[in-house]
Every structure is written in structure tokens, then in C-alpha cells.
Design a protein around this motif. Structure first.
Motif, PDB file in Angstrom:
ATOM      1  N   LEU A 165       0.669  -1.241  -0.124  1.00  9.68           N
ATOM      2  CA  LEU A 165      -0.127  -0.164  -0.161  1.00  9.68           C
ATOM      3  C   LEU A 165       0.954   1.422   0.040  1.00  9.68           C
ATOM      4  O   LEU A 165       0.838   2.160  -0.891  1.00  9.68           O
ATOM      5  CB  LEU A 165      -0.896  -0.292   1.157  1.00  9.68           C
ATOM      6  CG  LEU A 165      -2.032   1.300   1.478  1.00  9.68           C
ATOM      7  CD1 LEU A 165      -2.673   1.660   0.196  1.00  9.68           C
ATOM      8  CD2 LEU A 165      -2.686   0.854   2.455  1.00  9.68           C
ATOM      9  N   PRO A 166       1.605   1.495   0.939  1.00 15.86           N
ATOM     10  CA  PRO A 166       2.352   2.608   0.906  1.00 15.86           C
ATOM     11  C   PRO A 166       3.344   2.760  -0.384  1.00 15.86           C
ATOM     12  O   PRO A 166       3.761   4.024  -0.860  1.00 15.86           O
ATOM     13  CB  PRO A 166       3.472   2.526   2.129  1.00 15.86           C
ATOM     14  CG  PRO A 166       3.543   1.131   2.452  1.00 15.86           C
ATOM     15  CD  PRO A 166       2.028   0.587   2.165  1.00 15.86           C
ATOM     16  N   LYS A 167       3.916   1.573  -0.861  1.00 14.82           N
ATOM     17  CA  LYS A 167       4.553   1.969  -2.332  1.00 14.82           C
ATOM     18  C   LYS A 167       3.778   2.084  -3.401  1.00 14.82           C
ATOM     19  O   LYS A 167       4.154   3.183  -4.208  1.00 14.82           O
ATOM     20  CB  LYS A 167       4.987   0.360  -2.578  1.00 14.82           C
ATOM     21  CG  LYS A 167       5.983  -0.218  -1.365  1.00 14.82           C
ATOM     22  CD  LYS A 167       6.595  -1.365  -1.970  1.00 14.82           C
ATOM     23  CE  LYS A 167       7.362  -2.108  -0.651  1.00 14.82           C
ATOM     24  NZ  LYS A 167       8.523  -1.446  -0.645  1.00 14.82           N
ATOM     25  N   PHE A 168       2.351   1.837  -3.421  1.00 21.15           N
ATOM     26  CA  PHE A 168       1.813   2.492  -4.376  1.00 21.15           C
ATOM     27  C   PHE A 168       1.162   3.827  -4.359  1.00 21.15           C
ATOM     28  O   PHE A 168       1.173   4.663  -5.169  1.00 21.15           O
ATOM     29  CB  PHE A 168       0.157   1.711  -4.377  1.00 21.15           C
ATOM     30  CG  PHE A 168       0.257   0.534  -5.115  1.00 21.15           C
ATOM     31  CD1 PHE A 168       0.209   0.335  -6.509  1.00 21.15           C
ATOM     32  CD2 PHE A 168       0.657  -0.898  -4.333  1.00 21.15           C
ATOM     33  CE1 PHE A 168       0.269  -0.836  -7.264  1.00 21.15           C
ATOM     34  CE2 PHE A 168       0.424  -2.179  -5.179  1.00 21.15           C
ATOM     35  CZ  PHE A 168       0.326  -1.889  -6.442  1.00 21.15           C
ATOM     36  N   LEU A 169       1.230   4.381  -2.869  1.00 13.70           N
ATOM     37  CA  LEU A 169       0.952   5.684  -2.735  1.00 13.70           C
ATOM     38  C   LEU A 169       2.272   6.413  -3.097  1.00 13.70           C
ATOM     39  O   LEU A 169       1.999   7.715  -3.685  1.00 13.70           O
ATOM     40  CB  LEU A 169       0.670   5.923  -1.157  1.00 13.70           C
ATOM     41  CG  LEU A 169      -0.425   5.382  -0.542  1.00 13.70           C
ATOM     42  CD1 LEU A 169      -0.548   5.871   0.957  1.00 13.70           C
ATOM     43  CD2 LEU A 169      -1.659   6.217  -1.142  1.00 13.70           C
ATOM     44  N   ASP A 170       3.562   6.153  -3.013  1.00 12.56           N
ATOM     45  CA  ASP A 170       4.654   6.866  -3.486  1.00 12.56           C
ATOM     46  C   ASP A 170       4.564   6.797  -4.807  1.00 12.56           C
ATOM     47  O   ASP A 170       4.959   7.519  -5.719  1.00 12.56           O
ATOM     48  CB  ASP A 170       5.652   6.135  -2.889  1.00 12.56           C
ATOM     49  CG  ASP A 170       6.110   6.385  -1.549  1.00 12.56           C
ATOM     50  OD1 ASP A 170       5.346   7.352  -0.952  1.00 12.56           O
ATOM     51  OD2 ASP A 170       6.561   5.570  -0.666  1.00 12.56           O
ATOM     52  N   ALA A 171       4.409   5.600  -5.497  1.00 15.06           N
ATOM     53  CA  ALA A 171       4.264   5.440  -6.958  1.00 15.06           C
ATOM     54  C   ALA A 171       3.358   6.165  -7.886  1.00 15.06           C
ATOM     55  O   ALA A 171       3.550   6.540  -9.021  1.00 15.06           O
ATOM     56  CB  ALA A 171       4.254   3.864  -7.271  1.00 15.06           C
ATOM     57  N   THR A 172       2.320   6.530  -7.296  1.00 16.63           N
ATOM     58  CA  THR A 172       1.231   7.194  -7.862  1.00 16.63           C
ATOM     59  C   THR A 172       0.915   8.598  -7.565  1.00 16.63           C
ATOM     60  O   THR A 172      -0.143   9.139  -7.653  1.00 16.63           O
ATOM     61  CB  THR A 172      -0.218   6.464  -7.760  1.00 16.63           C
ATOM     62  OG1 THR A 172      -0.498   6.260  -6.260  1.00 16.63           O
ATOM     63  CG2 THR A 172      -0.095   4.911  -8.021  1.00 16.63           C
ATOM     64  N   ASP A 173       1.882   9.130  -6.876  1.00 16.22           N
ATOM     65  CA  ASP A 173       1.643  10.570  -6.322  1.00 16.22           C
ATOM     66  C   ASP A 173       0.454  10.913  -5.282  1.00 16.22           C
ATOM     67  O   ASP A 173      -0.406  11.448  -5.446  1.00 16.22           O
ATOM     68  CB  ASP A 173       1.709  11.391  -7.281  1.00 16.22           C
ATOM     69  CG  ASP A 173       1.789  12.873  -6.806  1.00 16.22           C
ATOM     70  OD1 ASP A 173       2.260  13.059  -5.602  1.00 16.22           O
ATOM     71  OD2 ASP A 173       1.396  13.843  -7.433  1.00 16.22           O
ATOM     72  N   ASN A 174       0.254   9.546  -4.536  1.00 12.64           N
ATOM     73  CA  ASN A 174      -0.633   9.564  -3.682  1.00 12.64           C
ATOM     74  C   ASN A 174      -2.311   9.347  -4.048  1.00 12.64           C
ATOM     75  O   ASN A 174      -3.242   9.984  -3.519  1.00 12.64           O
ATOM     76  CB  ASN A 174      -0.916  10.700  -2.572  1.00 12.64           C
ATOM     77  CG  ASN A 174       0.394  10.976  -1.783  1.00 12.64           C
ATOM     78  OD1 ASN A 174       0.874   9.902  -1.067  1.00 12.64           O
ATOM     79  ND2 ASN A 174       1.366  11.814  -1.832  1.00 12.64           N
ATOM     80  N   ALA A 175      -2.487   8.557  -5.121  1.00 11.42           N
ATOM     81  CA  ALA A 175      -3.633   8.154  -5.548  1.00 11.42           C
ATOM     82  C   ALA A 175      -4.355   7.576  -4.374  1.00 11.42           C
ATOM     83  O   ALA A 175      -4.185   7.061  -3.473  1.00 11.42           O
ATOM     84  CB  ALA A 175      -3.500   7.220  -6.743  1.00 11.42           C
ATOM     85  N   SER A 176      -6.018   7.389  -4.771  1.00  5.55           N
ATOM     86  CA  SER A 176      -6.646   6.992  -3.657  1.00  5.55           C
ATOM     87  C   SER A 176      -6.645   5.301  -4.057  1.00  5.55           C
ATOM     88  O   SER A 176      -6.354   4.756  -4.903  1.00  5.55           O
ATOM     89  CB  SER A 176      -8.229   7.245  -4.039  1.00  5.55           C
ATOM     90  OG  SER A 176      -8.513   8.452  -3.745  1.00  5.55           O
ATOM     91  N   VAL A 177      -6.618   4.804  -2.792  1.00 10.20           N
ATOM     92  CA  VAL A 177      -6.535   3.343  -2.698  1.00 10.20           C
ATOM     93  C   VAL A 177      -7.509   2.769  -2.076  1.00 10.20           C
ATOM     94  O   VAL A 177      -7.874   2.906  -0.977  1.00 10.20           O
ATOM     95  CB  VAL A 177      -5.090   2.915  -1.928  1.00 10.20           C
ATOM     96  CG1 VAL A 177      -4.883   1.357  -2.121  1.00 10.20           C
ATOM     97  CG2 VAL A 177      -3.938   3.482  -2.686  1.00 10.20           C
ATOM     98  N   VAL A 178      -8.158   1.740  -2.569  1.00 10.43           N
ATOM     99  CA  VAL A 178      -9.426   1.047  -2.059  1.00 10.43           C
ATOM    100  C   VAL A 178      -8.850  -0.235  -1.738  1.00 10.43           C
ATOM    101  O   VAL A 178      -8.313  -0.969  -2.888  1.00 10.43           O
ATOM    102  CB  VAL A 178     -10.619   0.895  -2.989  1.00 10.43           C
ATOM    103  CG1 VAL A 178     -11.656  -0.021  -2.267  1.00 10.43           C
ATOM    104  CG2 VAL A 178     -11.172   2.369  -3.022  1.00 10.43           C
ATOM    105  N   ILE A 179      -8.716  -0.871  -0.538  1.00 11.61           N
ATOM    106  CA  ILE A 179      -8.392  -2.359  -0.174  1.00 11.61           C
ATOM    107  C   ILE A 179      -9.412  -3.252  -0.349  1.00 11.61           C
ATOM    108  O   ILE A 179     -10.749  -2.764  -0.012  1.00 11.61           O
ATOM    109  CB  ILE A 179      -7.874  -2.192   1.157  1.00 11.61           C
ATOM    110  CG1 ILE A 179      -6.453  -1.518   1.141  1.00 11.61           C
ATOM    111  CG2 ILE A 179      -7.733  -3.541   1.592  1.00 11.61           C
ATOM    112  CD1 ILE A 179      -5.449  -2.391   0.593  1.00 11.61           C
TER     113      ILE A 179
END
Length: 466
Positions: free
Chosen positions: A67-81
Motif C-alpha cells: 500500500l505505501p509503495k503504491f501511494l509513493d508510485a502514484t503520487d498519493n492516488a486513492s487506494v481502495v483495499i
């Protein structure tokens, strides 16, 4: 519908990816999919991603770790788990690590669509996640795998770090105090005081002193200054249990705390500030109390920044099994077995006292059984209750059939005669009751059963029923 955005779906189940892709493309968005976190991270760096839909159970790197890796890679896109193994720990971990929302498989597409729309709207405003305290989850607090409890876990996770007041509703014994404790434990006030209090248990003449404190000489017996509940909980969280029993005069002072963050000790005019988050719980209908004038409407609206409702146990029977195993493990009776037939019988009880009654019943049964496999005779008789609907006969029958099927498959996992075996086990009783009901009139019995008289005759002969 929002303008076109790019959504990344990361799930190792192709059907989930396909369904979400069809749904989002129908909304006018562009969708890219991946079957692993590593592949998803590569795509996240290659595309301008507005939202990531991320499964928890993935090969190699799990969704919470990624999850935090996706936030970094996407410039903090919304993430739905999304996960098929939803529990409070997963929900809290996801939200604390920056997820915007949480879905539990199996989910309805309309629910997923609503969640995705909200997440996409928030995408542009998302800020970087802040560091959080290490999560210390007490697994003895909340247990449940039913959709209703998954919704409760999701609500706890979403509101925990805010300062919104929360009204927790539900019947006695459903676990309202445990929900409040979970909110406090996972909040950003976790290192400060958490004080639960039931105003109804306090001396009515001293309740304001208990809540707000008093100064020396404020009343007979006030021999010294004394801090109240709100002062002792400074920076932390307060639970006001059974808030509906609070007197109107005290309600007005509580409203001042919520609206202005201020209160005064009894006998003092000096205002004091209160940095306290307020949680409230009740088993009564506050709408009725507002209508009758026994509860202030303005206070009601202030308390319901968020409302979390705990359904009664009879409406979430699927939670009985994990609750039983949890209680037995807590008593160090984890090896004491509970089979499917016993669970089916427990699921037929009304459980007027809800989870609290179930816990007491399991404790009683475990002591009586002395380590052997539990059976229904080890449990105390069901407690009488009022104003609750009994479990329907249809639901009871369904549970019995489920238990019989599970037990039969356990004994004969490769059976090819399950349907015939079920008819042999159940149909004779049905036919006997129908013949008794019609006084032996086979024509009438066949008519009521909706079968031909010849069919009835053949089945009676096969089962040797006179």
C-alpha cells in the motif's frame, strides 16, 4: 459521472479484475490490471493513476505491505483495499497506512461502484500519509466474519483517526463498549486517557461534579477542589454509556463541551477548555427521546457526527461459530470441539442477551463438559426475552439442512448420492406428518404435497410407511 481517469486494479483473481474493469469502463474510465503487487507497481510508474483497487491476499508481496509503495508510485492516488479475509486489523491497518476505503469480498458491484466514485472524487485532494503509532491490536475485543460486522470494522477504521463524535447504537450485550474501546485504541489519541463512564450509575445529585469537577465549598462535602472526568481525560477519549439517561440540565452542559470545547467546574464560573473526543452509546431510540422531549435535539445532532449500529446476534448468526471458538480459546479450551450440528442448534436460539449471553453460555458449557466435545445439553436453557422476534422456522430449517450436509460431506467427501441420501433422511418425516394431518387420507395428502397419488403411494411403500 467524473471525467475519464485511469484506475489500476491489482488482484490475482481474473474474474474480479474483469468485473471491476467492465464496471469502471462503463463509467468512462480507463483501466489497467495486474495480478501481483510487483506488476501493479510497474504499471503505476508507467501511467498516471488516479485510483488503485488493491487486493490484500496477493502472491509474494501482500496488499498491506504494498500500500505505501503504491501511494509513493502514484503520487498519493486513492487506494481502495479489497480482501476476502476482512477483519478489524486489516481494516485499521489499511486506513492507517493511507487507504481511502475498504471492501470485503464478496461485494456487490453497486457497493464497489459507490466506493470507487467517492475515492476518485477524493483523489485530487489526497495528502501524503502521516506516520502513525505502531498498531497494537487486542484480538480479544471484537470478533465477527458476517457482512454486518465487516461493515462495523470498516466504520471503525474510517473514523478512528478523526475527532468526530460517534454515537454507537445497539441492543444490550451487542458489544457497544468494545466498539468504543476499539475506536479509542486505534485513534491518534491512543497514548492519552480513555475513560468509559455510565452516567446512569452515578449519583444524580453528583453527576455534574463527576463529569466536570467541583471547587471547594461548592456543596456539602466538597472539602477540596476535584477534577472531573473531562479534565482527567484531557487529550484523550470519553465514552458516555447509555447517553439517553442523561438529565436535560447535564445535556445542556455537555452540548457546550461539544460546541465550544468548554466547561466549568461545579461552583466555579471560570471556563476551562476540554480537548476531549466524545463517544456515546445507547440501547434506546434517541429519535423517540427527542420526539418526547427527554433528549435535546441539538445534542443528538452533535453526538451523531458518525453513527455505528451493532445489529443483534440473531441477525448475524454466521458470527456464532467464530465467537464460540474465540471464547473457548480465551478460556484455554481451544481443543474442545464444536461440531456443525451443535452450531446449527445454537443458531436456532433467539439470543436475547446477544453476544454477552452467548459468551456466558459457552463458558458454562465448557466448564460442564470438562474438556470433552460440547453438546447442546452442556448449555444452559435459553434466556427469556421480550420485544424480539424469534428466529424464523425457515431459517431454522435451513441451518439444520446445512449442518446435516456438512456432517455428511465430512464423513463421505466423495459421495455421489447426496441428494438421494437427503431425501431418505428427511422425506419419511414429511410424509408421516402429512398423513397424520389428513387423518390418513392419501388423496388429500398428495394434493397438499403437490404430487400425484401414485407417486405418494410409491414413496410410502419405499419407506414402509403404513
Amino acid at each position: 459521472m467524473t471525467s475519464q481517469q485511469t484506475v489500476l486494479v491489482v488482484d490475482d483473481e481474473p474474474t474480479i479484475c474483469w468485473a471491476l474493469e467492465k464496471m469502471l469502463v462503463g463509467e468512462g474510465h480507463r483501466v489497467v490490471t495486474a495480478s501481483s503487487a510487483e506488476e501493479g507497481l510497474r504499471l503505476a510508474r508507467e501511467h498516471s493513476i488516479a485510483m488503485v483497487i488493491l487486493d490484500v491476499r496477493l502472491p509474494h508481496m501482500d496488499g498491506i505491505t504494498a500500500l505505501p509503495k503504491f501511494l509513493d508510485a502514484t503520487d498519493n492516488a486513492s487506494v481502495v483495499i479489497i480482501t476476502a479475509f476482512g477483519d478489524l486489523e486489516t481494516a485499521v491497518a489499511a486506513v492507517k497506512n493511507g487507504a481511502s476505503d475498504y471492501l470485503t469480498k464478496p461485494f456487490k458491484l453497486e457497493d464497489a461502484l459507490r466506493t470507487c466514485r467517492t475515492a476518485l472524487q477524493k483523489s485530487a485532494q489526497r495528502s501524503a500519509p502521516t506516520a502513525t503509532q505502531p498498531m497494537l491490536l487486542d484480538r480479544t475485543v471484537l470478533v465477527g466474519t458476517s457482512p454486518a460486522m465487516q461493515q462495523v470494522f470498516r466504520q471503525i477504521a474510517l473514523v478512528a483517526d478523526s475527532d468526530l463524535s460517534v454515537l454507537i447504537t445497539g441492543e444490550t450485550g451487542t458489544g457497544k463498549e468494545l466498539v468504543a474501546a476499539a475506536i479509542a485504541r486505534h485513534s491518534n489519541r491512543t497514548n492519552a486517557a480513555y475513560i468509559p463512564i455510565a452516567p446512569v450509575a452515578l449519583n444524580p445529585e453528583l453527576i455534574e461534579s463527576e463529569l466536570f469537577g467541583h471547587v471547594k465549598g461548592a456543596f456539602t462535602g466538597a472539602s477540596e477542589d476535584r477534577a472531573g472526568l473531562f479534565e482527567r481525560a484531557e487529550g484523550g477519549t470519553v465514552l458516555l454509556d447509555e447517553i439517553g439517561d442523561l438529565a436535560l440540565g447535564t445535556q445542556a452542559k455537555l452540548l457546550r463541551v461539544l460546541e465550544q470545547g468548554q466547561y466549568s467546574r461545579v461552583g466555579d464560573v471560570k471556563p476551562r477548555t476540554a480537548d476531549v473526543r466524545i463517544l456515546a452509546a445507547t440501547n434506546s431510540d434517541l429519535h423517540d427521546a427527542v420526539a418526547s422531549g427527554s433528549f435535546r435535539e441539538d445534542l443528538f445532532h452533535r453526538l451523531t457526527g458518525v453513527q455505528i449500529h451493532l445489529p443483534p446476534l440473531r441477525e448475524r448468526l454466521d458470527d456464532i461459530a467464530p465467537l464460540c471458538h474465540h471464547f473457548l480459546a480465551a478460556m484455554e479450551y481451544a481443543d474442545t470441539g464444536i461440531d456443525e450440528v451443535l452450531l446449527a442448534e445454537l443458531q436456532q436460539r433467539p439470543w436475547h442477551g446477544n453476544v454477552r449471553e452467548l459468551k456466558n453460555a459457552v463458558s458454562h458449557a465448557a466448564v460442564v463438559a470438562r474438556g470433552r466435545r460440547l453438546n447442546i445439553s452442556d448449555f444452559p436453557d435459553p434466556k427469556p426475552g421480550r420485544d424480539t422476534e424469534p428466529v424464523s422456522s425457515d431459517r431454522s430449517l435451513e441451518r439444520v439442512v446445512e449442518a446435516w450436509t456438512t456432517a455428511t460431506l465430512a464423513a463421505h467427501p466423495d459421495t455421489e448420492t447426496l441428494h438421494a441420501d437427503f431425501l431418505t433422511a428427511s422425506e419419511p418425516a414429511l410424509l408421516r406428518v402429512m398423513l397424520q394431518h389428513t387423518g390418513g387420507n392419501r388423496a388429500k395428502a398428495a394434493e397438499m404435497l403437490g404430487i400425484h397419488r401414485g407417486t405418494l403411494r410409491d414413496r410410502l411403500r419405499a419407506y414402509r410407511i403404513d
